[in-house]
Enzyme design. Structure first.
Site, PDB file in Angstrom:
ATOM      1  N   GLN A 108       0.906  -1.249  -0.004  1.00 54.11           N
ATOM      2  CA  GLN A 108      -0.042   0.091  -0.027  1.00 54.11           C
ATOM      3  C   GLN A 108       0.895   1.379  -0.090  1.00 54.11           C
ATOM      4  OE1 GLN A 108      -3.500  -0.642   3.100  1.00 54.11           O
ATOM      5  NE2 GLN A 108      -1.878  -2.131   3.608  1.00 54.11           N
ATOM      6  N   ASN A 109       2.147   0.953   0.247  1.00 56.62           N
ATOM      7  CA  ASN A 109       3.054   2.127   0.392  1.00 56.62           C
ATOM      8  C   ASN A 109       3.370   2.912  -0.976  1.00 56.62           C
ATOM      9  OD1 ASN A 109       3.221   1.686   2.925  1.00 56.62           O
ATOM     10  ND2 ASN A 109       5.168   0.704   2.727  1.00 56.62           N
ATOM     11  N   VAL A 110       3.510   4.025  -1.134  1.00 56.89           N
ATOM     12  CA  VAL A 110       3.737   4.718  -2.425  1.00 56.89           C
ATOM     13  C   VAL A 110       5.148   5.336  -2.389  1.00 56.89           C
ATOM     14  CG1 VAL A 110       1.451   5.612  -2.597  1.00 56.89           C
ATOM     15  CG2 VAL A 110       3.178   7.025  -1.284  1.00 56.89           C
ATOM     16  N   ASP A 111       6.026   4.466  -1.572  1.00 61.11           N
ATOM     17  CA  ASP A 111       7.406   5.416  -1.264  1.00 61.11           C
ATOM     18  C   ASP A 111       8.504   4.760  -2.316  1.00 61.11           C
ATOM     19  OD1 ASP A 111       8.048   2.773  -0.049  1.00 61.11           O
ATOM     20  OD2 ASP A 111       7.612   3.741   1.956  1.00 61.11           O
ATOM     21  N   HIS A 126      -1.258   1.391  -4.382  1.00 60.44           N
ATOM     22  CA  HIS A 126      -1.899   2.810  -4.216  1.00 60.44           C
ATOM     23  C   HIS A 126      -0.892   3.632  -4.950  1.00 60.44           C
ATOM     24  CE1 HIS A 126      -4.089   1.734  -0.076  1.00 60.44           C
ATOM     25  NE2 HIS A 126      -4.570   1.400  -1.274  1.00 60.44           N
ATOM     26  N   CYS A 137      -3.492  14.050 -20.915  1.00 63.11           N
ATOM     27  CA  CYS A 137      -3.179  13.221 -22.097  1.00 63.11           C
ATOM     28  C   CYS A 137      -3.207  11.760 -21.341  1.00 63.11           C
ATOM     29  CB  CYS A 137      -1.895  13.548 -22.845  1.00 63.11           C
ATOM     30  SG  CYS A 137      -0.435  13.299 -21.930  1.00 63.11           S
ATOM     31  N   CYS A 155       3.108  18.644 -18.143  1.00 67.53           N
ATOM     32  CA  CYS A 155       3.337  17.689 -18.964  1.00 67.53           C
ATOM     33  C   CYS A 155       3.723  18.505 -20.412  1.00 67.53           C
ATOM     34  CB  CYS A 155       2.017  16.915 -19.476  1.00 67.53           C
ATOM     35  SG  CYS A 155       2.276  15.610 -20.574  1.00 67.53           S
ATOM     36  N   PRO A 221       3.620  -4.539  15.727  1.00 63.16           N
ATOM     37  CA  PRO A 221       3.469  -4.260  17.233  1.00 63.16           C
ATOM     38  C   PRO A 221       2.082  -4.368  17.725  1.00 63.16           C
ATOM     39  CG  PRO A 221       4.935  -2.769  15.879  1.00 63.16           C
ATOM     40  CD  PRO A 221       4.159  -3.406  14.941  1.00 63.16           C
TER      41      PRO A 221
HETATM   42  P1  NAD Z   1      -1.480   2.670   8.794  1.00 61.04           P
HETATM   43  O1  NAD Z   1      -0.548   3.952   9.239  1.00 61.04           O
HETATM   44  O2  NAD Z   1      -2.781   2.894   8.824  1.00 61.04           O
HETATM   45  O3  NAD Z   1      -0.939   1.484   9.558  1.00 61.04           O
HETATM   46  C1  NAD Z   1       0.489   1.538  10.010  1.00 61.04           C
HETATM   47  C2  NAD Z   1       0.611  -0.076  10.775  1.00 61.04           C
HETATM   48  O4  NAD Z   1       2.092  -0.115  10.851  1.00 61.04           O
HETATM   49  C3  NAD Z   1      -0.040   0.285  12.089  1.00 61.04           C
HETATM   50  O5  NAD Z   1      -0.893  -1.210  12.461  1.00 61.04           O
HETATM   51  C4  NAD Z   1       1.151  -0.092  13.178  1.00 61.04           C
HETATM   52  O6  NAD Z   1       0.879  -0.697  14.324  1.00 61.04           O
HETATM   53  C5  NAD Z   1       2.198  -0.634  12.229  1.00 61.04           C
HETATM   54  N1  NAD Z   1       3.449  -0.402  12.506  1.00 61.04           N
HETATM   55  C6  NAD Z   1       4.303   0.806  12.921  1.00 61.04           C
HETATM   56  N2  NAD Z   1       5.520   0.712  13.013  1.00 61.04           N
HETATM   57  C7  NAD Z   1       5.581  -0.820  12.672  1.00 61.04           C
HETATM   58  C8  NAD Z   1       6.991  -1.353  12.404  1.00 61.04           C
HETATM   59  N3  NAD Z   1       8.018  -0.764  12.946  1.00 61.04           N
HETATM   60  N4  NAD Z   1       6.523  -2.776  11.954  1.00 61.04           N
HETATM   61  C9  NAD Z   1       5.700  -3.218  11.811  1.00 61.04           C
HETATM   62  N5  NAD Z   1       4.661  -2.465  11.715  1.00 61.04           N
HETATM   63  C10 NAD Z   1       4.574  -1.267  12.277  1.00 61.04           C
HETATM   64  O7  NAD Z   1      -0.809   2.356   7.355  1.00 61.04           O
HETATM   65  P2  NAD Z   1      -1.503   1.388   6.151  1.00 61.04           P
HETATM   66  O8  NAD Z   1      -2.309   0.435   6.793  1.00 61.04           O
HETATM   67  O9  NAD Z   1      -0.363   1.237   5.254  1.00 61.04           O
HETATM   68  O10 NAD Z   1      -2.594   2.375   5.771  1.00 61.04           O
HETATM   69  C11 NAD Z   1      -2.313   3.699   5.397  1.00 61.04           C
HETATM   70  C12 NAD Z   1      -2.489   4.511   3.755  1.00 61.04           C
HETATM   71  O11 NAD Z   1      -1.741   5.602   3.932  1.00 61.04           O
HETATM   72  C13 NAD Z   1      -2.032   3.360   3.077  1.00 61.04           C
HETATM   73  O12 NAD Z   1      -3.148   3.520   1.995  1.00 61.04           O
HETATM   74  C14 NAD Z   1      -0.820   4.145   2.370  1.00 61.04           C
HETATM   75  O13 NAD Z   1      -0.728   4.168   0.925  1.00 61.04           O
HETATM   76  C15 NAD Z   1      -0.650   5.362   2.935  1.00 61.04           C
HETATM   77  N6  NAD Z   1       0.712   5.739   3.429  1.00 61.04           N
HETATM   78  C16 NAD Z   1       2.101   5.324   2.725  1.00 61.04           C
HETATM   79  C17 NAD Z   1       3.014   5.712   3.348  1.00 61.04           C
HETATM   80  C18 NAD Z   1       4.274   5.051   2.723  1.00 61.04           C
HETATM   81  O14 NAD Z   1       4.239   4.977   1.471  1.00 61.04           O
HETATM   82  N7  NAD Z   1       5.406   4.822   3.501  1.00 61.04           N
HETATM   83  C19 NAD Z   1       3.146   6.198   4.604  1.00 61.04           C
HETATM   84  C20 NAD Z   1       2.160   6.508   5.365  1.00 61.04           C
HETATM   85  C21 NAD Z   1       0.903   6.205   4.573  1.00 61.04           C
END
Ligand code: NAD
Length: 245
Positions: A108-111, A126, A137, A155, A221
């Site tokens: 789900q991360n966009v990083d 995501h 376009c 663009c 955690p």
């Molecule tokens: P969330 O922030 O809702 O949940 C993060 C989860 O990670 C929590 O349950 C927390 O307990 C757990 N957590 C915290 N530290 C941890 C660790 N060190 N190791 C393992 N687990 C740990 O995130 P989500 O469920 O990904 O949903 C949030 C939305 O926001 C997503 O759609 C995402 O696209 C976006 N988002 C992305 C980034 C990124 O790309 N890095 C950062 C923030 C939010």
């Protein structure tokens, strides 16, 4: 006592993983926490100091593309100095090990940190803040410029560029989500790492895997709505426990 329990969970998870043939991994913001990127839900309703509706919705972009771009430009610039952590590296190594018939990583991360760590074929459900899409376009390209030379960027066709991420209120890219759902349904082991499992439809992927008979391992955690399905729950930071597996 707590350490012994954690050891037992790691041992169980290791045993389950050793038996697995088809692995599906879903990661969320927690997997990047130890790279120094804030998770989303810990921040008192604010996302890096902003209300989500001001910076991460189509309405916000229509109202004020420059404000939205200043937010993303800052995130992209900060990301330029961020490296994958031991959790990203361990997942890339798991894929490379060739131990599994199939290994699919959806995030789900966009990083983009899974790709930086060497994972291939990552399903970025995501999107990615390192890609941009033209609202006129529709062309989508990799773009790592940070900071952007002009805000909002444009663009070559003259249209406004936007970050190629899925904003709140938008649908997921259907091909990417379908590929993730397919892998979730076919896997025999599903690893759910660092996600609050609250954002749907991404959160439905581990449920699909479990409904099709897969064993679930959770790395987080904290407890989440999928914790009750997990055969092993590793209640520790991902960067600490994933290398042990
Ligand atoms: P969330 O922030 O809702 O949940 C993060 C989860 O990670 C929590 O349950 C927390 O307990 C757990 N957590 C915290 N530290 C941890 C660790 N060190 N190791 C393992 N687990 C740990 O995130 P989500 O469920 O990904 O949903 C949030 C939305 O926001 C997503 O759609 C995402 O696209 C976006 N988002 C992305 C980034 C990124 O790309 N890095 C950062 C923030 C939010």
């Amino acid at each position: 006592m707590a350490a012994a329990l954690a050891d037992a969970a790691v041992e169980t998870a290791g045993r389950l993983l050793a038996r697995a043939r088809r692995v599906f991994v879903l990661t969320g913001a927690g997997v990047s926490a130890e790279s120094g990127l804030p998770t989303f839900r810990g921040a008192g309703g604010l996302w890096e100091g902003h209300r989500v509706e001001d910076v991460a919705t189509p309405g916000a972009f229509a109202r004020d593309p420059a404000l939205v771009w200043r937010f993303y430009d800052a995130r992209r610039t900060a990301l330029a100095g961020v490296a994958p952590n031991a959790a990203h590296v361990a997942l890339a190594a798991m894929e490379r090990s060739g131990r599994f018939e199939a290994f699919t990583l959806a995030t789900q991360n966009v990083d983009g940190l899974h790709r930086d760590a060497g994972s291939t074929g990552v399903l970025e459900i995501h999107g990615s803040i390192r890609r941009v899409r033209c609202v006129t376009c529709g062309r989508e390209t990799d773009d790592r410029r940070a900071p952007m030379p002009e805000i909002p960027p444009r663009c070559p066709c003259g249209g406004l560029l936007r970050p190629a991420v899925v904003w709140f209120g938008e649908g997921l890219p259907p091909d990417v989500f379908d590929a993730a759902a397919d892998a979730a349904r076919r896997c025999d082991l599903c690893l759910v790492i660092g996600t609050s499992a609250l954002v749907h439809p991404a959160a439905s992927l581990p449920l699909m895997a479990a409904a099709h008979g897969a064993v679930l391992i959770e790395v987080n955690p904290d407890e989440t709505p999928v914790s009750h399905l997990a055969a092993a729950a590793l209640r520790a930071p991902a960067a600490e426990v994933l290398p042990l597996l």
